[in-house]
Design a protein around this motif. Structure first.
Motif, short mmCIF file in Angstrom:
data_model
loop_
_atom_site.label_atom_id
_atom_site.label_comp_id
_atom_site.label_asym_id
_atom_site.label_seq_id
_atom_site.Cartn_x
_atom_site.Cartn_y
_atom_site.Cartn_z
N ASN A 134 0.93 -1.27 -0.04
CA ASN A 134 -0.02 -0.05 0.09
C ASN A 134 0.81 1.30 0.23
OD1 ASN A 134 -2.19 -1.40 2.54
ND2 ASN A 134 -2.39 -1.49 0.42
N ILE A 135 1.91 1.28 0.96
CA ILE A 135 2.80 2.56 1.18
C ILE A 135 3.72 2.69 -0.38
CG2 ILE A 135 4.58 3.49 2.52
CD1 ILE A 135 3.71 1.85 4.87
N SER A 136 3.96 1.66 -0.70
CA SER A 136 4.80 1.67 -2.01
C SER A 136 3.97 2.48 -3.10
CB SER A 136 5.38 0.35 -2.29
OG SER A 136 6.07 0.47 -3.34
N LEU A 137 2.83 1.96 -3.25
CA LEU A 137 2.03 2.45 -4.33
C LEU A 137 1.61 3.89 -4.08
CD1 LEU A 137 0.55 1.85 -6.88
CD2 LEU A 137 -1.28 0.87 -5.66
N ALA A 138 1.46 4.05 -2.85
CA ALA A 138 0.79 5.57 -2.42
C ALA A 138 2.02 6.48 -2.74
CB ALA A 138 0.60 5.80 -1.08
N GLN A 139 3.27 5.94 -2.31
CA GLN A 139 4.39 6.82 -2.77
C GLN A 139 4.75 7.13 -4.16
OE1 GLN A 139 7.31 4.45 -0.10
NE2 GLN A 139 8.62 6.38 -0.26
N TYR A 140 4.45 6.13 -4.95
CA TYR A 140 4.68 6.11 -6.43
C TYR A 140 3.68 7.10 -6.94
CZ TYR A 140 7.72 2.49 -7.38
OH TYR A 140 9.15 1.70 -7.60
N LEU A 141 2.19 7.14 -6.39
CA LEU A 141 1.20 8.07 -6.94
C LEU A 141 1.54 9.43 -6.58
CD1 LEU A 141 -1.64 5.47 -6.05
CD2 LEU A 141 -0.89 6.14 -8.65
N ILE A 142 1.97 9.40 -5.23
CA ILE A 142 2.19 10.94 -5.12
C ILE A 142 3.38 11.66 -5.70
CG2 ILE A 142 3.18 12.26 -3.06
CD1 ILE A 142 1.59 10.46 -1.10
N ASN A 143 4.43 10.65 -6.00
CA ASN A 143 5.58 11.23 -6.88
C ASN A 143 5.13 11.60 -8.16
OD1 ASN A 143 7.76 11.19 -4.91
ND2 ASN A 143 8.01 8.87 -4.95
N ALA A 144 4.30 10.77 -8.57
CA ALA A 144 3.74 10.82 -10.15
C ALA A 144 3.09 12.23 -9.94
CB ALA A 144 2.91 9.70 -10.44
N ARG A 145 2.42 12.64 -9.17
CA ARG A 145 1.63 13.97 -9.16
C ARG A 145 2.72 15.11 -8.99
NH1 ARG A 145 -2.30 15.37 -11.20
NH2 ARG A 145 -2.34 17.12 -9.93
N LEU A 146 3.71 14.80 -8.26
CA LEU A 146 4.58 15.72 -8.25
C LEU A 146 5.43 16.00 -9.32
CD1 LEU A 146 6.52 14.94 -4.72
CD2 LEU A 146 5.21 17.01 -5.28
N THR A 147 5.79 14.94 -10.09
CA THR A 147 6.58 14.82 -11.15
C THR A 147 6.09 15.92 -12.38
OG1 THR A 147 7.90 13.12 -10.53
CG2 THR A 147 7.98 13.91 -13.08
N SER A 148 4.64 15.45 -12.43
CA SER A 148 3.84 16.04 -13.59
C SER A 148 3.63 17.57 -13.50
CB SER A 148 2.52 15.46 -13.76
OG SER A 148 1.64 15.24 -12.60
N GLU A 149 3.69 17.81 -12.04
CA GLU A 149 3.56 19.31 -11.57
C GLU A 149 4.75 20.09 -11.90
OE1 GLU A 149 1.39 22.60 -9.79
OE2 GLU A 149 0.66 20.57 -10.56
N VAL A 150 5.86 19.36 -11.45
CA VAL A 150 7.21 20.04 -11.73
C VAL A 150 7.44 20.39 -13.00
CG1 VAL A 150 9.71 19.75 -11.26
CG2 VAL A 150 8.11 19.42 -9.34
N THR A 151 7.16 19.32 -13.86
CA THR A 151 7.54 19.28 -15.45
C THR A 151 6.63 20.41 -15.93
OG1 THR A 151 7.74 16.88 -15.10
CG2 THR A 151 7.82 17.86 -17.18
N GLY A 152 5.45 20.23 -15.54
CA GLY A 152 4.46 21.32 -16.12
C GLY A 152 4.79 22.65 -15.74
N MET A 153 5.21 22.95 -14.72
CA MET A 153 5.81 23.98 -14.25
C MET A 153 7.19 24.68 -15.08
SD MET A 153 5.39 24.03 -10.07
CE MET A 153 6.47 25.00 -9.68
N GLY A 154 7.85 23.66 -15.25
CA GLY A 154 9.11 23.94 -15.89
C GLY A 154 8.94 24.38 -17.38
N SER A 155 7.77 24.01 -18.04
CA SER A 155 7.77 24.32 -19.56
C SER A 155 6.86 25.45 -19.62
CB SER A 155 6.85 23.12 -20.21
OG SER A 155 5.51 23.34 -19.54
N LEU A 156 6.50 26.20 -18.72
CA LEU A 156 5.69 27.64 -18.84
C LEU A 156 6.76 28.62 -19.50
CD1 LEU A 156 3.60 27.89 -15.67
CD2 LEU A 156 2.88 27.13 -17.83
#
Length: 324
Positions: A302-324
């Motif tokens: 459960n924890i491993s999957l939750a961490q992956y999902l949280i990191n996926a959200r962070l990465t898409s957010e950081v990548t999105g911010m970077g392309s502005l």
């Protein structure tokens, strides 16, 4: 296309500049450029006078680096464009298609130079399209784990060569600002995820799994909490408790990124809770602290999957911010 001005030599014909241009190619395209026993690339090197290097590795994508004085680079580009056209013609002889698709090349350009390439209100890129007849597109997002973007040029070989010449001029007039983190394609064995047309890989603290891995983790989490995806550990069969004991993991997330984890009215965090089967608590903001504490409780899966999902959200957010 990282263009670096290595030498400036005043020659009779004016300024002679050594450039480095980088191309992103798929494995099949690279095979065509290398040729049998490396004969094609050797011929290109000999006839153009440019240095042509191809990145190592069993990656689905490879970087082809072309370095030399501008005239040698244009010769190398012409040879690559005509080779790709030849490949298209050969593949068409076996198919019923009647209209010939254009030749397409992808350059890799530091994001800090893309603004000059596009021009004010898109004026420069429009001028390039109209004067060369080539289609030019600058990707909105940066390539994964880099500060570079892909620039796709398609058209006839002649149009592509003219377009590359114009791009080189723009790049020389507007050198990259700050340090460029070059794009390095990841080996095929590295987990990859596609989001918005981009491939994300496990890199540092941002761990993004391959969809297959995500599915396995999800199944594992579901097996260990059979009918209760919200983290209660009800045994699959009464009297037989096969669930591993619950454990706790803590993460700290910068305040300015916590919103992308929570989502509007808590939609994202609820989604992560349901998918992972973990209990997730977000601490209130502490005065004077720039970070928030997240506590994840559940089975290791459960924890491993939750961490992956949280990191996926962070990465898409950081990548999105970077392309502005």
């Amino acid at each position: 296309m990282s263009i670096s001005m290595e030498t400036k030599v005043q020659s009779e014909g004016g300024l002679n500049v050594t450039l480095t241009i980088r191309l992103l190619m798929h494995g099949k395209e690279v095979g065509s450029i290398i040729g049998k026993k490396g004969e094609t690339v050797k011929k290109m090197r000999d006839e153009s006078g440019a240095r042509i290097n191809i990145s190592e590795g069993n990656c689905p994508e490879r970087i082809v680096t072309i370095t030399g004085p501008t005239d040698t680079i244009f010769k190398a580009f012409a040879m690559i464009a005509y080779k790709f056209e030849e490949d298209i013609i050969n593949s068409m002889s076996n198919s019923p298609a009647t209209s010939k698709p254009p030749v397409t090349l992808r350059l890799v350009v530091p994001a800090s130079q893309c603004g000059s390439l596009i021009g004010k209100g898109g004026s420069k890129i429009k001028e390039m399209r109209e004067s060369t007849g080539a289609q030019v597109q600058v990707a909105g997002d940066m390539l994964p784990n880099s500060t570079e973007r892909a620039v796709t040029i398609s058209g006839t070989p002649e149009a592509i060569i003219q377009c590359v010449k114009q791009i080189c001029v723009v790049m020389l007039e507007s050198p990259p600002k700050g340090a460029t983190i070059p794009y390095r394609p990841k080996p095929a064995s590295t987990p990859v995820i596609f989001s918005g047309g981009q491939a994300y890989t496990i890199q540092g603290q941002y761990a993004i799994p391959h969809p297959d891995q995500l599915t396995k983790l999800h199944q594992l989490a579901m097996q260990q909490t059979p009918f209760t995806p919200l983290g209660q550990t009800t045994p699959a069969f009464p009297g037989l408790d096969s669930s591993p004991p619950a454990s706790t993991h803590e993460l700290t997330i910068p305040n300015d990124l916590i919103g992308c984890i929570i989502g509007r009215q808590g939609t994202k965090i609820n989604e992560i809770r349901q998918m992972s089967g973990a209990q997730i608590k977000i601490a209130n903001a502490m005065e004077g602290s720039a970070e928030r504490q997240i506590t994840i409780t559940g089975t290791p899966a459960n924890i491993s999957l939750a961490q992956y999902l949280i990191n996926a959200r962070l990465t898409s957010e950081v990548t999105g911010m970077g392309s502005l």
